[in-house]
Write a protein that holds these residues in place. Structure first.
Motif, short mmCIF file in Angstrom:
data_model
loop_
_atom_site.label_atom_id
_atom_site.label_comp_id
_atom_site.label_asym_id
_atom_site.label_seq_id
_atom_site.Cartn_x
_atom_site.Cartn_y
_atom_site.Cartn_z
N ILE B 34 61.40 93.50 62.74
CA ILE B 34 62.17 92.60 63.58
C ILE B 34 61.25 92.20 64.73
N ILE B 180 71.48 92.00 61.69
CA ILE B 180 70.03 91.82 61.66
C ILE B 180 69.34 93.11 61.20
N VAL B 190 62.48 89.66 60.10
CA VAL B 190 63.30 88.86 61.00
C VAL B 190 62.44 88.39 62.17
#
Lengths: 368, 248
Positions: B34, B180, B190
């Protein structure tokens, strides 16, 4: 190909969900045809006229009766002295006055020449001209009928024949015009708005990020409006034949194909606008000012192109509606075949191709 | 940890006339990471993201996304990324199911896959009884969650989120970040831009852009050590103050 059907389905859903717009798109052509057909007409029916007859003889009375009998005039006022004429016109109730001099019949019978005076209210020149033409026509007819009874050895007769539109109906003129207007509005404006809306909403970015090929997006956007336009062409033609009694003289297949060609012209113009405009308002303004106004003003439908200043005549050549209007008038009203309109069709097709190529090139795959 | 590189950016630059929006940025993002992309308004983060999504041509430099080169294989990149913009990216006048079907359709999913995805998505978001509701009638937080799920509908390798939680309440933001995490856990990379500093803390690594350049790039913890700040907000403010550009 499957992506494509998903896209078209989505476009139909948009259109279907927006009932108000759909109502306007379907209702507008019908309204326009009916309004132009029954309300906004150049024809004059039952105009009130005044008569000032100093002669009061058989001929003058005969002419007055003829006029009263025709559907154009109603004799509403019998005057006795010239001073009353002014008042009649000022009151606005009378559009035309017919004056027979006191020695009218005497002149006619003895001098072979008599004069009738027609006085028209020319504040509206078109109406004035139309009315005096009608009146002249009636007088001529009356004279011809009389002369038939006792033929004179020498006489020159003028005969009018109104070709293609013997009743001088306004509908013959505006059916092709309304078609051009409606197709421009539906196709060009709606396509540009629907593409620009995606830009505004941010959904265009998502489309451009996706693997869908841009040209397919464009075509998918056009399909619903193409179908809608086909329906509109159908309803306009049906209304004009069955409600307005404007017959289709030419080949129906040719007529419909020309209409579809113009639809595609309008669609590609809409696409071109959408590549320039960044908001729905701008798209609408450009379509109205850049497409709709020239269609109304310069196509020859409202104002004859031949009467325009040279500069405007030249400009009118780049207005696609002008060519379309010419083609439809010739095919639908005059019943001409493709041999007579192929040049205009070629010009229209060329324009369409040009707009199509430019707009597809301008349709950005990447937003800069 | 030896993971594959999902995004690789080298000296990527974007100029608009005299203005250099993005100035030779270089970084790598690992698969399943992420990656938080921070910066004041006008710092160039949206421009950078748009180049990586293929929405904007780089002026110079190179990049690969999902293993494909941005310059030579843009079509393959398109198939392997998902995108959700700060503007709401669903159609208000389509129902939830119609939106899913449409996006699934343009990504080439089969009818079977679309149906399964739709059921699964409605189930996870607890929206079974709202399936036919027009998207426009839903609260913003729900819309954003649906938009994220839709951006993930074709199981992309990389998903780009451009300020996905703008204007959303804290509870929904929390739920959004849970989604997420789940996506990242399942292996999706991400790439997210945000203005919320608490969200920056949730990222594996954070990159802070100032005036078109990368000023800091590390894990939130190490950045806080480096800038001797208790939270990311302090780090961000120290860096953003250096900016000479005004809002734009």
């Amino acid at each position: 190909m499957k992506q494509f059907t998903f896209f078209i389905r989505k476009e139909f859903l948009h259109l279907w969900r927006d009932r108000r717009t759909m109502l306007i798109l379907f209702g507008m052509p019908i309204m326009q045809i009916l309004i132009f057909g029954f309300a906004l007409t150049n024809e004059v029916k039952n105009a009130r006229i005044a008569v000032l007859d100093f002669s009061k003889d058989n001929t003058s009375r005969g002419i007055i009766d003829e006029m009263n009998a025709s559907r154009y005039f109603d004799v509403g006022l019998y005057l006795s002295q010239p001073a009353e004429l002014e008042r009649a016109f000022q009151s606005g109730t009378v559009k035309l006055a017919v004056v027979f001099p006191s020695d009218f019949q005497y002149d006619l019978l003895h001098g072979n020449q008599a004069t009738v005076q027609l006085i028209a209210d020319a504040t509206d020149p078109n109406v004035a001209t139309t009315l005096s033409n009608y009146a002249t026509g009636i007088i001529m007819d009356y004279q011809a009928a009389q002369r038939g009874a006792q033929p004179l050895p020498l006489s020159i007769k003028t005969e009018f024949r109104m070709l293609y539109n013997p009743q001088l109906k306004g509908s013959y003129n505006f059916v092709p015009g309304v078609m051009a207007m409606v197709l421009m509005l539906v196709c060009a404006m709606m396509t540009s708005i629907s593409i620009v809306r995606e830009k505004e909403m941010g959904t265009m970015e998502v489309i451009l990020v996706s693997p869908i090929v841009p040209i397919r997006v464009v075509i998918a956007k056009m399909v619903p409006y193409l179908i809608l336009s086909a329906a509109n062409i159908g309803s306009i033609l049906l209304l004009s034949v069955f409600v307005l009694d404007v017959p289709i003289q030419g080949n129906l297949v040719l007529l419909v194909s020309e209409c579809l060609l113009f639809t595609i012209t309008a669609l590609s113009l809409g696409l071109l606008i959408s590549s320039v405009a960044n908001s729905q308002q701008v798209a609408m303004l450009i379509s109205l000012m850049g497409l709709f106004l020239p269609t109304v003003m310069l196509s020859g439908f409202m104002f004859p192109v031949e009467n325009m200043p040279i500069a405007l005549q030249v400009i009118s050549n780049i207005v696609p509606a002008k060519w379309f209007y010419y083609i439809v008038r010739n095919v639908m009203i005059k019943g001409l075949t493709f041999d007579y309109v192929w040049k205009e069709t070629l010009i229209l097709a060329g324009m369409t191709l040009f707009f199509m190529v430019v707009s597809v090139k301008k349709f950005k795959t990447r937003l800069e | 940890m030896n993971r594959e590189v999902a995004i690789s950016v080298r000296e990527l630059t974007k100029r608009f006339g005299d203005f250099t929006a993005v100035n030779a940025i270089t970084f790598d993002v690992m698969q399943g990471e992420i990656f938080g992309f921070l910066g004041a308004n006008g710092a160039g983060k949206t421009t950078a993201m748009r180049m990586l999504c293929g929405l904007s041509f780089p002026t110079s430099g190179s990049a690969t996304v999902g293993g494909y080169d941005l310059a030579t294989d843009p079509e393959k990149i398109k198939r392997s990324i998902g995108y959700m913009s700060q503007k709401f990216s669903l159609y208000d006048d389509l129902s939830i199911v119609e939106n899913i079907r449409y996006y699934g359709g343009i990504y080439g999913l089969s009818d079977r896959e679309i149906k399964d995805k739709t059921d699964q998505l409605l189930h996870t978001l607890h929206l079974e009884d709202q399936a036919k509701a027009m998207t426009g009638s839903l609260p913003l937080g729900w819309k954003q969650k649906i938009a994220f799920s839709v951006a993930m509908v074709h199981q992309p390798k990389v998903v780009f989120l451009d300020e996905p939680t703008g204007g959303v309440d804290p509870v929904t933001r929390r739920e959004f970040w849970t989604m997420i995490y789940e996506a990242a856990h399942a292996g999706t990379t991400v790439f997210v831009t945000t203005h919320y500093m608490d969200e920056a803390e949730y990222c594996d690594r954070v990159c802070i852009m100032v005036d078109g350049r990368i000023e800091a790039l590390d894990t939130p913890d190490r950045l806080k050590d480096q800038f001797k700040s208790a939270n990311m907000e302090g780090v961000f403010i120290q860096l953003a103050r250096k900016a000479t550009r005004t809002d734009g």
